[in-house]
Motif scaffolding. Structure first.
Motif, mmCIF file in Angstrom:
data_model
loop_
_atom_site.group_PDB
_atom_site.id
_atom_site.type_symbol
_atom_site.label_atom_id
_atom_site.label_comp_id
_atom_site.label_asym_id
_atom_site.label_seq_id
_atom_site.Cartn_x
_atom_site.Cartn_y
_atom_site.Cartn_z
ATOM 1 N N UNK A 1 0.824 -1.208 0.000
ATOM 2 C CA UNK A 1 0.000 0.000 0.000
ATOM 3 C C UNK A 1 0.860 1.261 0.000
ATOM 4 N N UNK A 2 2.023 1.203 0.633
ATOM 5 C CA UNK A 2 2.941 2.340 0.600
ATOM 6 C C UNK A 2 3.403 2.591 -0.831
ATOM 7 N N UNK A 3 3.852 1.538 -1.497
ATOM 8 C CA UNK A 3 4.319 1.675 -2.885
ATOM 9 C C UNK A 3 3.205 2.204 -3.782
ATOM 10 N N UNK A 4 2.020 1.679 -3.607
ATOM 11 C CA UNK A 4 0.885 2.091 -4.442
ATOM 12 C C UNK A 4 0.521 3.558 -4.181
ATOM 13 N N UNK A 5 0.497 3.947 -2.917
ATOM 14 C CA UNK A 5 0.147 5.333 -2.577
ATOM 15 C C UNK A 5 1.177 6.314 -3.121
ATOM 16 N N UNK A 6 2.452 5.972 -3.009
ATOM 17 C CA UNK A 6 3.497 6.898 -3.417
ATOM 18 C C UNK A 6 3.534 7.130 -4.927
ATOM 19 N N UNK A 7 2.862 6.295 -5.674
ATOM 20 C CA UNK A 7 2.756 6.506 -7.124
ATOM 21 C C UNK A 7 1.737 7.593 -7.450
ATOM 22 N N UNK A 8 0.930 7.984 -6.463
ATOM 23 C CA UNK A 8 -0.125 8.974 -6.669
ATOM 24 C C UNK A 8 0.352 10.356 -6.232
ATOM 25 N N UNK A 9 -0.043 11.356 -6.981
ATOM 26 C CA UNK A 9 0.324 12.735 -6.654
ATOM 27 C C UNK A 9 -0.295 13.135 -5.311
ATOM 28 N N UNK A 10 0.535 13.652 -4.435
ATOM 29 C CA UNK A 10 0.063 14.125 -3.143
ATOM 30 C C UNK A 10 0.405 13.216 -1.978
ATOM 31 N N UNK B 1 -4.397 2.574 2.523
ATOM 32 C CA UNK B 1 -5.466 2.264 1.572
ATOM 33 C C UNK B 1 -6.479 3.405 1.504
ATOM 34 N N UNK B 2 -6.817 3.965 2.655
ATOM 35 C CA UNK B 2 -7.744 5.104 2.666
ATOM 36 C C UNK B 2 -7.143 6.300 1.926
ATOM 37 N N UNK B 3 -5.852 6.528 2.096
ATOM 38 C CA UNK B 3 -5.167 7.609 1.378
ATOM 39 C C UNK B 3 -5.207 7.340 -0.123
ATOM 40 N N UNK B 4 -4.966 6.117 -0.524
ATOM 41 C CA UNK B 4 -5.019 5.739 -1.939
ATOM 42 C C UNK B 4 -6.391 6.068 -2.511
ATOM 43 N N UNK B 5 -7.438 5.630 -1.832
ATOM 44 C CA UNK B 5 -8.800 5.861 -2.329
ATOM 45 C C UNK B 5 -9.109 7.351 -2.389
ATOM 46 N N UNK B 6 -8.653 8.112 -1.418
ATOM 47 C CA UNK B 6 -8.877 9.553 -1.408
ATOM 48 C C UNK B 6 -8.167 10.202 -2.591
ATOM 49 N N UNK B 7 -6.900 9.854 -2.817
ATOM 50 C CA UNK B 7 -6.126 10.448 -3.903
ATOM 51 C C UNK B 7 -6.632 9.998 -5.270
ATOM 52 N N UNK B 8 -7.075 8.761 -5.361
ATOM 53 C CA UNK B 8 -7.631 8.296 -6.636
ATOM 54 C C UNK B 8 -8.933 9.014 -6.967
ATOM 55 N N UNK B 9 -9.664 9.439 -5.961
ATOM 56 C CA UNK B 9 -10.905 10.161 -6.161
ATOM 57 C C UNK B 9 -10.700 11.555 -6.720
#
Length: 103
Positions: free
Chosen positions: A26-35, A93-101
């Motif tokens: 989840x860290x790797x996945x989140x860090x691919x997202x801006x923010x 995971x919550x950060x990922x979903x927020x950033x993907x939104x």
């Protein structure tokens, strides 16, 4: 248990390792997202200095600590640590979903 791990020890170690892997994923996945940024200063430093090698360092330290905790007979502490790391992965995971939104 002499001569090997008991069933409960295997289960706890399995959950601990799964928690670590969930955090890394989840860290790797989140860090691919801006923010997204790494919240753990030590891990952020490792990421900056050795790139993806941080994963091996994290897993090495985590598994080494798990071994020491287990050898001291503190399985309850491993359960608490696994729960804490699962909580970090859930937060990621919550950060990922927020950033993907935001896309």
């Amino acid at each position: 248990m002499m001569g090997g791990l008991s069933g409960i020890e295997i289960l706890i170690f399995g959950l601990f390792v799964l928690a670590q892997l969930a955090d890394v994923y989840t860290t790797q996945r989140a860090l691919k997202l801006k923010g997204a940024t790494e919240g753990n200063g030590f891990i952020a430093l490792l990421m900056d200095k050795i790139g993806r090698g941080w994963i091996l360092v994290k897993l090495g330290i985590s598994c080494g600590a798990a071994y020491v905790i287990w050898s001291e007979g503190s399985l309850w502490l491993l359960v608490l640590l696994a729960a804490g790391v699962f909580a970090v992965a859930a937060s990621n995971y919550r950060i990922i979903k927020k950033l993907e939104g935001r896309r």
